[in-house]
Design a protein around this motif. Structure first.
Motif, mmCIF file in Angstrom:
data_model
loop_
_atom_site.group_PDB
_atom_site.id
_atom_site.type_symbol
_atom_site.label_atom_id
_atom_site.label_comp_id
_atom_site.label_asym_id
_atom_site.label_seq_id
_atom_site.Cartn_x
_atom_site.Cartn_y
_atom_site.Cartn_z
ATOM 1 N N UNK A 1 13.987 10.105 27.773
ATOM 2 C CA UNK A 1 13.832 8.649 27.774
ATOM 3 C C UNK A 1 12.554 8.231 27.046
ATOM 4 N N UNK A 2 11.431 8.883 27.429
ATOM 5 C CA UNK A 2 10.151 8.536 26.783
ATOM 6 C C UNK A 2 10.242 8.763 25.290
ATOM 7 N N UNK A 3 11.035 9.782 24.911
ATOM 8 C CA UNK A 3 11.121 10.089 23.483
ATOM 9 C C UNK A 3 11.820 8.980 22.707
ATOM 10 N N UNK A 4 12.931 8.453 23.292
ATOM 11 C CA UNK A 4 13.626 7.351 22.607
ATOM 12 C C UNK A 4 12.707 6.134 22.486
ATOM 13 N N UNK A 5 11.975 5.836 23.580
ATOM 14 C CA UNK A 5 11.064 4.685 23.528
ATOM 15 C C UNK A 5 10.017 4.910 22.450
ATOM 16 N N UNK A 6 9.495 6.153 22.378
ATOM 17 C CA UNK A 6 8.498 6.463 21.348
ATOM 18 C C UNK A 6 9.066 6.209 19.959
ATOM 19 N N UNK A 7 10.271 6.720 19.698
ATOM 20 C CA UNK A 7 10.815 6.573 18.339
ATOM 21 C C UNK A 7 11.107 5.123 18.019
ATOM 22 N N UNK A 8 11.533 4.344 19.044
ATOM 23 C CA UNK A 8 11.758 2.920 18.810
ATOM 24 C C UNK A 8 10.462 2.251 18.333
ATOM 25 N N UNK A 9 9.364 2.458 19.101
ATOM 26 C CA UNK A 9 8.120 1.782 18.741
ATOM 27 C C UNK A 9 7.535 2.356 17.454
ATOM 28 N N UNK A 10 7.756 3.669 17.215
ATOM 29 C CA UNK A 10 7.256 4.254 15.972
ATOM 30 C C UNK A 10 7.958 3.620 14.781
ATOM 31 N N UNK A 11 9.284 3.417 14.874
ATOM 32 C CA UNK A 11 9.976 2.805 13.729
ATOM 33 C C UNK A 11 9.547 1.355 13.565
ATOM 34 N N UNK A 12 9.342 0.644 14.690
ATOM 35 C CA UNK A 12 8.841 -0.739 14.574
ATOM 36 C C UNK A 12 7.500 -0.742 13.848
ATOM 37 N N UNK A 13 6.606 0.193 14.235
ATOM 38 C CA UNK A 13 5.270 0.230 13.626
ATOM 39 C C UNK A 13 5.368 0.510 12.136
ATOM 40 N N UNK A 14 6.204 1.481 11.753
ATOM 41 C CA UNK A 14 6.260 1.871 10.341
ATOM 42 C C UNK A 14 6.898 0.766 9.502
ATOM 43 N N UNK A 15 7.995 0.165 10.006
ATOM 44 C CA UNK A 15 8.640 -0.906 9.234
ATOM 45 C C UNK A 15 7.697 -2.098 9.096
ATOM 46 N N UNK A 16 6.998 -2.461 10.184
ATOM 47 C CA UNK A 16 6.061 -3.587 10.098
ATOM 48 C C UNK A 16 4.940 -3.271 9.119
ATOM 49 N N UNK A 17 4.468 -2.013 9.120
ATOM 50 C CA UNK A 17 3.392 -1.647 8.196
ATOM 51 C C UNK A 17 3.861 -1.776 6.755
#
Lengths: 185, 98
Positions: free
Chosen positions: A1-17
């Motif tokens: 579960x924590x891993x999916x949440x991590x990847x969600x926020x990581x993709x948000x961070x990278x796309x926003x960057x």
């Protein structure tokens, strides 16, 4: 579960960057940067750094980005044409970035075991439990002292002098900013 | 633990920040990309603090203070440049060029 949440926020961070770099209007860039910082704060929470995540939201997404937006709106920017450098310069930039990315990407393969192996340089002693003192780990310290006490203990004991010097740095920065931005002193 | 993925995301964000600094001309956007690079490094500090102990998070604290000071001074400099040149396009600010 924590891993999916991590990847969600990581993709948000990278796309926003990426959008920070791509957007033509500086105000849009600033808002996407706020989005990146909020996603990074969420990742900090996931990595057991709750205090740092809170400070990230308060200081970065709050104070620093408001300062940026304030200056952008004060200067009335955002109506220019293309904002890119001339073609040879930015092509050279992209090539340099490709080299940098190819050097940094092996970091993705790091685990605790591999870190321990490179730390000791010995295949026999590379048990992470032995190499890294588990009483020092963030999760353990949080259990003992709570979230703020966790970071306050080294900050006020081991790093007391750098911490006090930071106040001098901030004072110098404030005085410098006032002197630079004021028309007539 | 998510150590490897965190370091990968950190590397990716740092690279995007470098792209921004190299490609854009607007001084404020370049400055925002520098902040992005600082944030990327903070992420790798936090990720490694899981293994190496809480000192990494103390470093992030210091990096954030320095970044805040840097933002204040840098934006004041940009403001002063704008008053003088009426632009923040770095291609027009070439006073030091011989």
């Amino acid at each position: 579960m924590a891993e999916q949440v991590f990847w969600f926020f990581a993709s948000v961070a990278v796309v926003s960057a990426l959008l920070v770099v791509v957007m033509r209007n500086p105000i849009a860039s600033a808002f996407w940067l706020v989005n990146t910082m909020l996603a990074l704060a969420a990742i900090f929470f996931l990595l057991q750094a709750q205090f740092i995540g809170t400070i990230q939201i308060l200081v970065y997404a709050g104070a620093v980005m408001v300062l940026f937006l304030f200056v952008i709106m004060l200067l009335n920017l955002g109506r220019g044409g293309s904002d890119l450098r001339r073609a040879p310069v930015w092509l050279l930039g992209v090539v340099l970035v490709g080299v940098l990315a190819s050097q940094l990407m092996p970091l993705a393969g790091y685990t605790r075991e591999r870190l321990a192996l490179e730390y000791t340089r010995s295949p026999y002693l590379a048990d992470p439990e032995m190499v890294f003192d588990s009483t020092l780990s963030a999760a353990q310290a949080t259990v003992e002292r709570g979230v703020p006490g966790d970071i306050a203990k080294p900050l006020f004991e081991q790093y007391l002098i750098p911490f006090e010097l930071t106040s001098v740095l901030l004072l110098a920065a404030i005085v410098g900013a006032v002197v630079l931005a004021k028309r007539r002193i | 633990m998510l150590l490897g993925p965190s370091l990968a995301v950190s590397a990716l964000l740092f690279t995007i920040g470098v792209i921004g600094v190299l490609v854009r001309r607007n001084a404020i956007v370049i400055f925002m990309c520098v902040e992005l690079m600082l944030n990327a490094v903070n992420l790798s500090f936090v990720a490694l603090s899981q293994v190496h102990g809480i000192s990494g998070q103390v470093f992030v604290f210091f990096v954030m203070t320095v970044a805040a000071a840097e933002a204040a001074v840098g934006l004041a400099i940009i403001l002063a440049i704008f008053r003088h040149h009426r632009t923040v396009d770095l291609m027009n600010i070439n006073l030091l060029k011989g």
